[in-house]
Design a protein around this motif. Structure first.
Motif, mmCIF file in Angstrom:
data_model
loop_
_atom_site.group_PDB
_atom_site.id
_atom_site.type_symbol
_atom_site.label_atom_id
_atom_site.label_comp_id
_atom_site.label_asym_id
_atom_site.label_seq_id
_atom_site.Cartn_x
_atom_site.Cartn_y
_atom_site.Cartn_z
ATOM 1 N N LYS A 1 0.613 -1.482 -0.052
ATOM 2 C CA LYS A 1 -0.047 0.092 0.047
ATOM 3 C C LYS A 1 0.856 1.507 0.084
ATOM 4 O O LYS A 1 0.338 2.186 -0.831
ATOM 5 N N GLU A 2 2.156 1.237 0.637
ATOM 6 C CA GLU A 2 2.998 2.620 0.828
ATOM 7 C C GLU A 2 3.417 2.808 -0.596
ATOM 8 O O GLU A 2 3.270 3.989 -1.010
ATOM 9 N N MET A 3 3.800 1.869 -1.378
ATOM 10 C CA MET A 3 4.071 2.199 -2.775
ATOM 11 C C MET A 3 3.111 1.996 -3.793
ATOM 12 O O MET A 3 3.314 2.346 -5.002
ATOM 13 N N ASP A 4 2.073 1.833 -3.500
ATOM 14 C CA ASP A 4 0.717 1.635 -4.254
ATOM 15 C C ASP A 4 1.162 0.527 -5.574
ATOM 16 O O ASP A 4 0.674 0.915 -6.473
ATOM 17 N N LYS A 5 1.953 -0.709 -5.049
ATOM 18 C CA LYS A 5 1.866 -1.596 -6.046
ATOM 19 C C LYS A 5 1.296 -3.079 -5.633
ATOM 20 O O LYS A 5 1.097 -3.207 -4.495
ATOM 21 N N VAL A 6 0.831 -3.613 -6.429
ATOM 22 C CA VAL A 6 0.193 -4.848 -6.396
ATOM 23 C C VAL A 6 0.993 -6.057 -7.102
ATOM 24 O O VAL A 6 1.385 -5.895 -8.373
ATOM 25 N N LYS B 1 9.288 -9.730 1.251
ATOM 26 C CA LYS B 1 9.672 -9.358 2.665
ATOM 27 C C LYS B 1 10.463 -8.216 2.730
ATOM 28 O O LYS B 1 11.504 -8.142 3.213
ATOM 29 N N THR B 2 10.405 -7.106 2.030
ATOM 30 C CA THR B 2 11.098 -5.763 1.720
ATOM 31 C C THR B 2 10.358 -4.808 1.708
ATOM 32 O O THR B 2 9.416 -4.526 1.192
ATOM 33 N N ILE C 1 10.751 -4.945 -5.461
ATOM 34 C CA ILE C 1 11.381 -6.115 -6.067
ATOM 35 C C ILE C 1 10.702 -6.533 -7.488
ATOM 36 O O ILE C 1 9.439 -6.506 -7.456
ATOM 37 N N LYS C 2 11.062 -6.835 -8.509
ATOM 38 C CA LYS C 2 10.682 -6.942 -9.866
ATOM 39 C C LYS C 2 10.187 -8.384 -9.789
ATOM 40 O O LYS C 2 10.945 -9.343 -9.159
#
Length: 445
Positions: A225-230, A260-261, A265-266
């Motif tokens: 949620k912090e980076m708004d990535k799913v 867990k970071t 991470i791609k």
């Protein structure tokens, strides 16, 4: 006298290896243990050993095998040599099959799978002792009469023993089914909840239909949620049922560990981590164990409307209905794979290697970086749907038909998309058996 030989017959190599290892440890170097995978091979091996003068005190056979069943094999061997002690070791024998082996093959013992090591060792020891004792007794008429009386007594009690064994087997089957049902609860608990899916991807659906109670297919979501990535993935483990479920639990756990970071991470980095984890967990560099996972994995940046994708054999399908082409972040234009009424389907292929040790695998997975549009629809899937046999000619559904189906449901409500896909699958399958687990995930951006 030449070294006595024990023959083990089963169509599963893993079972034969286990039997051979156990019996060699138990019997030491005084006996030879030979394994074959069918009834016909067992008969050929028997003839060769007899011609060379090797005693065969015991044969252990499975019941359910392609071609010749266990009770048929033991009956034929009994006609050739009634002195061999015949043990039926199986988890699927019917009362009729056991009765046939008792009546026509002088069955020495019936044992259920999975067997107890001490019980099997004791049974084989007793059978060997009985075999050599009987051979000694046959040297005199009095001994033969004693053997006949003993066999009559055994035959009178075998029916009761079979019934007892059958009841035990039925109880074990009920216990196993109960355990698998409980395993399903465990597997369901590791899958993302509907609430988690809808929170991360509000316009999405998952069609999930295991072939058996538990599944080798699984789907996975992680929402930063912090980076708004799913991150979201559909994965297909080797096999289905219980073996596949074990692999799915391992795979899901490794996916969770990989993200867990606090840093981005791609997908290819996640795949590299999961691949190495599976190799280590299954010790694949030192063994011939080849189980693994095929998967498609997407990272979606909601703010920048970008997609990062990696595939382990499995592709990503993207459908859009605008004239704006699909381009990579480097500016490369991607040609559509199929068009229908202005809608275009793009197929982004994965690497030809699984998440596992593989002879043709490369060191790293590829990451595809794409610019997304609002309204694009992404589809990730296992091969269960496209590999299903059915239709009027009992052929596979195939990817071309699957692409046409996805194009036909583009833009419709997610619930309708899911129900349409399930209806199409069931109509195609008809009365045929489902061949594999099914998992299809659809996401509208």
């Amino acid at each position: 006298m030449k070294k006595p030989t024990i023959i083990c017959v089963d169509d599963e190599r893993m079972i034969l290896n286990s039997l051979r290892s156990q019996l060699r440890r138990h019997l030491g170097t005084n006996f030879t243990v030979e394994t074959v995978e069918s009834g016909n091979e067992a008969l050929e091996l028997y003839q060769e050993l007899k011609e060379d003068g090797y005693p065969i005190p015991v044969i252990i056979s499975d019941q359910i095998m392609p071609g010749m069943k266990g009770d048929e094999l033991l009956t034929k061997l009994n006609k050739l040599d009634a002195s061999i002690k015949k043990i039926l070791l199986t988890g699927q024998a019917s009362v009729e099959a056991v009765g046939n082996a008792i009546n026509n093959a002088s069955l020495y013992r019936y044992m259920a799978k999975p067997w107890e090591i001490e019980d099997l060792n004791l049974t084989v020891t007793e059978a060997i002792n009985s075999y050599f004792k009987e051979n000694e007794l046959k040297k005199s008429e009095k001994a033969r009469e004693e053997l006949i009386n003993e066999l009559k007594s055994v035959n009178e009690s075998l029916e009761e023993k079979v019934q007892e064994r059958t009841q035990t087997l039925e109880q074990k089957n009920r216990d196993i089914t109960s355990s698998i049902n409980y395993a399903k609860l465990i597997q369901d608990s590791i899958l993302p909840s509907e609430q988690k899916i809808k929170t991360a991807l509000p316009n999405s659906f998952v069609l999930y239909q295991p072939k058996d109670i538990v599944s080798g297919d699984f789907y996975w979501i992680n929402h930063n949620k912090e980076m708004d990535k799913v991150y979201f993935s559909v994965a297909d483990s080797t096999g289905h049922g219980v073996p596949g479920a074990f692999m799915s639990i391992i795979g899901s756990s490794l996916f969770n560990e990989a993200v867990k970071t606090d840093e981005f991470i791609k997908p290819n980095e996640i795949f590299n981590y999961v691949k190495e984890g599976i190799i280590k967990v299954l010790n694949q560099r030192q063994t011939a164990q080849k189980d693994g996972i095929d998967a498609a994995l997407v990272s979606y940046d909601k703010t920048k409307q970008t997609i990062y994708f990696s595939g382990a054999f499995n592709p990503l399908y993207i459908i859009r209905d605008t004239n704006q082409p699909l381009v990579t972040l480097e500016g490369e234009i991607i040609d559509p794979d199929m068009e229908l009424e202005g809608k275009k389907l793009y197929s982004i292929k994965g690497d030809k290697q699984p998440l596992a040790h593989h002879a043709d695998s490369t060191d790293e997975f590829t990451v595809h970086k794409l610019q997304a549009n609002e309204g694009d629809e992404l589809f990730l899937f296992s091969d269960g749907f496209v590999d299903q046999f059915g239709g009027s000619m009992n052929k596979k559904y195939m990817r071309k038909r699957f692409k046409q189906l996805l194009l036909s449901v583009f833009g419709k409500p997610n619930e309708q998309q899911e129900s349409t896909l399930l209806e199409a699958f069931n109509e195609w399958k008809g009365s045929f058996e489902q061949v594999d687990d099914i998992c299809v995930m659809g996401v509208r951006l």
